[in-house]
Design a protein around this motif. Structure first.
Motif, PDB file in Angstrom:
ATOM      1  N   HIS A 111       0.823  -1.210   0.000  1.00 36.37           N
ATOM      2  CA  HIS A 111       0.000   0.000   0.000  1.00 36.37           C
ATOM      3  C   HIS A 111       0.862   1.267   0.000  1.00 36.37           C
ATOM      4  N   LYS A 114       2.209   1.629  -3.583  1.00 35.22           N
ATOM      5  CA  LYS A 114       1.124   1.950  -4.504  1.00 35.22           C
ATOM      6  C   LYS A 114       0.693   3.410  -4.339  1.00 35.22           C
ATOM      7  N   ARG A 115       0.591   3.834  -3.111  1.00 36.49           N
ATOM      8  CA  ARG A 115       0.201   5.221  -2.849  1.00 36.49           C
ATOM      9  C   ARG A 115       1.278   6.181  -3.342  1.00 36.49           C
ATOM     10  N   GLN A 117       3.449   5.681  -5.730  1.00 38.28           N
ATOM     11  CA  GLN A 117       3.422   5.697  -7.192  1.00 38.28           C
ATOM     12  C   GLN A 117       2.310   6.617  -7.715  1.00 38.28           C
ATOM     13  N   GLN A 118       1.121   6.508  -7.164  1.00 41.52           N
ATOM     14  CA  GLN A 118      -0.002   7.334  -7.613  1.00 41.52           C
ATOM     15  C   GLN A 118       0.260   8.818  -7.354  1.00 41.52           C
ATOM     16  N   GLN A 119       0.840   9.135  -6.190  1.00 40.52           N
ATOM     17  CA  GLN A 119       1.114  10.528  -5.868  1.00 40.52           C
ATOM     18  C   GLN A 119       2.174  11.124  -6.789  1.00 40.52           C
ATOM     19  N   GLN A 121       2.799  10.236  -9.855  1.00 38.48           N
ATOM     20  CA  GLN A 121       2.200  10.445 -11.176  1.00 38.48           C
ATOM     21  C   GLN A 121       1.279  11.653 -11.193  1.00 38.48           C
ATOM     22  N   ARG A 122       0.684  11.982 -10.047  1.00 35.71           N
ATOM     23  CA  ARG A 122      -0.186  13.170  -9.985  1.00 35.71           C
ATOM     24  C   ARG A 122       0.606  14.473  -9.950  1.00 35.71           C
ATOM     25  N   GLU A 198      -1.516  -6.838  -6.842  1.00 30.88           N
ATOM     26  CA  GLU A 198      -2.045  -5.893  -7.835  1.00 30.88           C
ATOM     27  C   GLU A 198      -3.223  -6.514  -8.592  1.00 30.88           C
ATOM     28  N   GLN A 202      -7.035  -5.002  -7.937  1.00 29.91           N
ATOM     29  CA  GLN A 202      -7.672  -4.378  -9.097  1.00 29.91           C
ATOM     30  C   GLN A 202      -8.908  -5.158  -9.530  1.00 29.91           C
TER      31      GLN A 202
END
Length: 431
Positions: A111, A114-115, A117-119, A121-122, A198, A202
């Motif tokens: 987690h 994953k978090r 990575q998302q941040q 990319q934002r 993953e 998903q």
């Protein structure tokens, strides 16, 4: 709550570490997925890790306590659980701690990554900076050494503006307690673990977010657990991932065979013919041997029915073996890692003089082609040795002339070693 006999059997065998994943859905509902997390049960296939599914009425402390109580009722082995892994912001953590009083609760590395990575990319960083950070994150996930985690921490500090750093919580990278369990996994184990989670998260999240009635949703989740592909939209990322990796639903042996063929083809496509022949010989050893691959501090230890050698996991371009050091070509150890990870050769994994399509090394390629002609020729008594010696001498001269100073030194040393071993020491034979 939903739990099959197979789920209960998995948890009974691996009760000590449990990962709790929460997925939001329509109408304010939430899906809770309970998965075995190790220290490392050798489970493959994603859904084999799932041991319980639950949709609480709401996320108040009382509802979540009843949900955790239902899990305990399903599983007599719950008292053996010693580690609970959760994502950031899991609602009502005291309810979880009270349900498993003998277990420690830690942030899940899955987690966290994953978090992060998302941040990242934002943040809409410059392309090269984002690629560097995500590549470093991938290295950290698969080899959670202190060195890799500190490199990742330093890279974020250098490439992300100070006002954005707090939301990334980069201090988590340096928290040894978070990474303690994950550090025990090898590179291959880590890759399989993250891929399993993953696919599961998903796939189940997609089924849960379809907006069906609660009863229909639970039925769909149960069906998806039993046959993950039946519930997936073919256009979904999970379905595409599965279709890419195993488009025909083949056996493990067939997948391995296809991987080997792709590696061979990449060698032929990227390498000059002499280099491809050398590497294909090395790969033949890999195919006929038992490989032992273990992750160490910043290196992979590879043993292929011989003494172990160490491969640099970043780029897979260097190994401690003599073949790689002398020829600067992918050796049997690097090819073993590619085969294990189901990857193919990339141009940056070998020295430039062995690559096809390099104009600056045209003369070198011509020389290599000349060597190849001699190697291909069949030897017999009538063959004039003097012609062969003259030909090889001319080709060696051209090869040494058309190269950089560093390449010249490397090639000269190799020839010097050959001369010393074949026809005598340096003091007696001039090269």
């Amino acid at each position: 709550s939903f739990q099959s006999a197979a789920m209960g059997g998995v948890f009974a065998r691996f009760p000590r570490a449990l990962l709790v994943h929460r997925a939001g859905g329509p109408a304010g509902r939430a899906l809770y997925v309970f998965l075995v997390a190790g220290p490392a049960p050798a489970l493959r296939g994603g859904m084999a890790r799932v041991v319980h599914l639950a949709v609480p009425r709401d996320e108040s402390a009382g509802s979540l306590s009843r949900m955790y109580g239902a899990f305990r009722a399903f599983n007599p082995a719950w008292a053996e659980t010693r580690l609970l892994l959760v994502g950031p912001g899991l609602p009502q953590p005291p309810a979880l701690a009270q349900a498993f009083p003998a277990a420690e609760v830690h942030l899940s590395v899955f987690h966290l990554c994953k978090r992060l990575q998302q941040q990242i990319q934002r943040l809409a960083l410059e392309g090269r900076a984002e690629r560097l950070i995500l590549a470093a994150l991938s290295d950290t996930m698969c080899a959670a050494t202190e060195s890799n985690r500190r490199k990742m921490h330093a890279l974020l500090g250098d490439l992300v503006t100070p006002d954005l750093l707090p939301q990334l919580h980069i201090h988590w990278l340096l928290d040894d307690e978070i990474w303690a369990v994950h550090r025990e996994r090898t590179w291959g184990d880590s890759s399989n673990y993250f891929r399993d989670l993953e696919v599961v998260t998903q796939g189940l999240s997609q089924v849960f977010s379809t907006g069906l009635s609660l009863e229909s949703c639970i039925t769909s989740l149960a069906q998806h657990y039993q046959n993950p592909q039946s519930s997936l939209d073919p256009s979904s990322p999970v379905a595409k991932l599965e279709a890419t990796e195993n488009p025909e639903g083949d056996s493990k042996e067939e997948i391995n065979r296809r991987t080997e063929e792709l590696i061979k083809q990449s060698l032929r496509d990227i390498c000059t013919e002499p280099a491809a022949r050398l590497c294909l010989s090395e790969f033949a050893v890999v195919q006929k041997s038992v490989q032992l691959i273990g992750a160490g501090e910043d290196a992979l230890s590879i043993q292929v029915l011989e003494d172990a050698h160490r491969v640099d996991p970043k780029g897979l371009s260097s190994c401690t073996c003599h073949f790689n050091q002398v020829f600067q070509l992918p050796c049997r150890h690097i090819l073993a890692v590619l085969n294990s990870d189901r990857k193919t050769l990339q141009p940056e994994m070998l020295s430039r003089q062995w690559q096809k399509g390099r104009d600056a090394h045209q003369a070198g390629r011509d020389s290599a082609d000349g060597f190849l002609e001699v190697l291909k020729s069949s030897w017999n008594k009538s063959l004039d040795k003097s012609l062969v010696v003259s030909f090889l001498t001319a080709e060696i001269s051209r090869l040494l002339t058309h190269c950089s100073r560093e390449e010249f030194e490397c090639r000269y040393r190799t020839l010097r070693e050959l001369a010393d071993s074949w026809i005598g020491p340096y003091v007696e034979v001039k090269l």
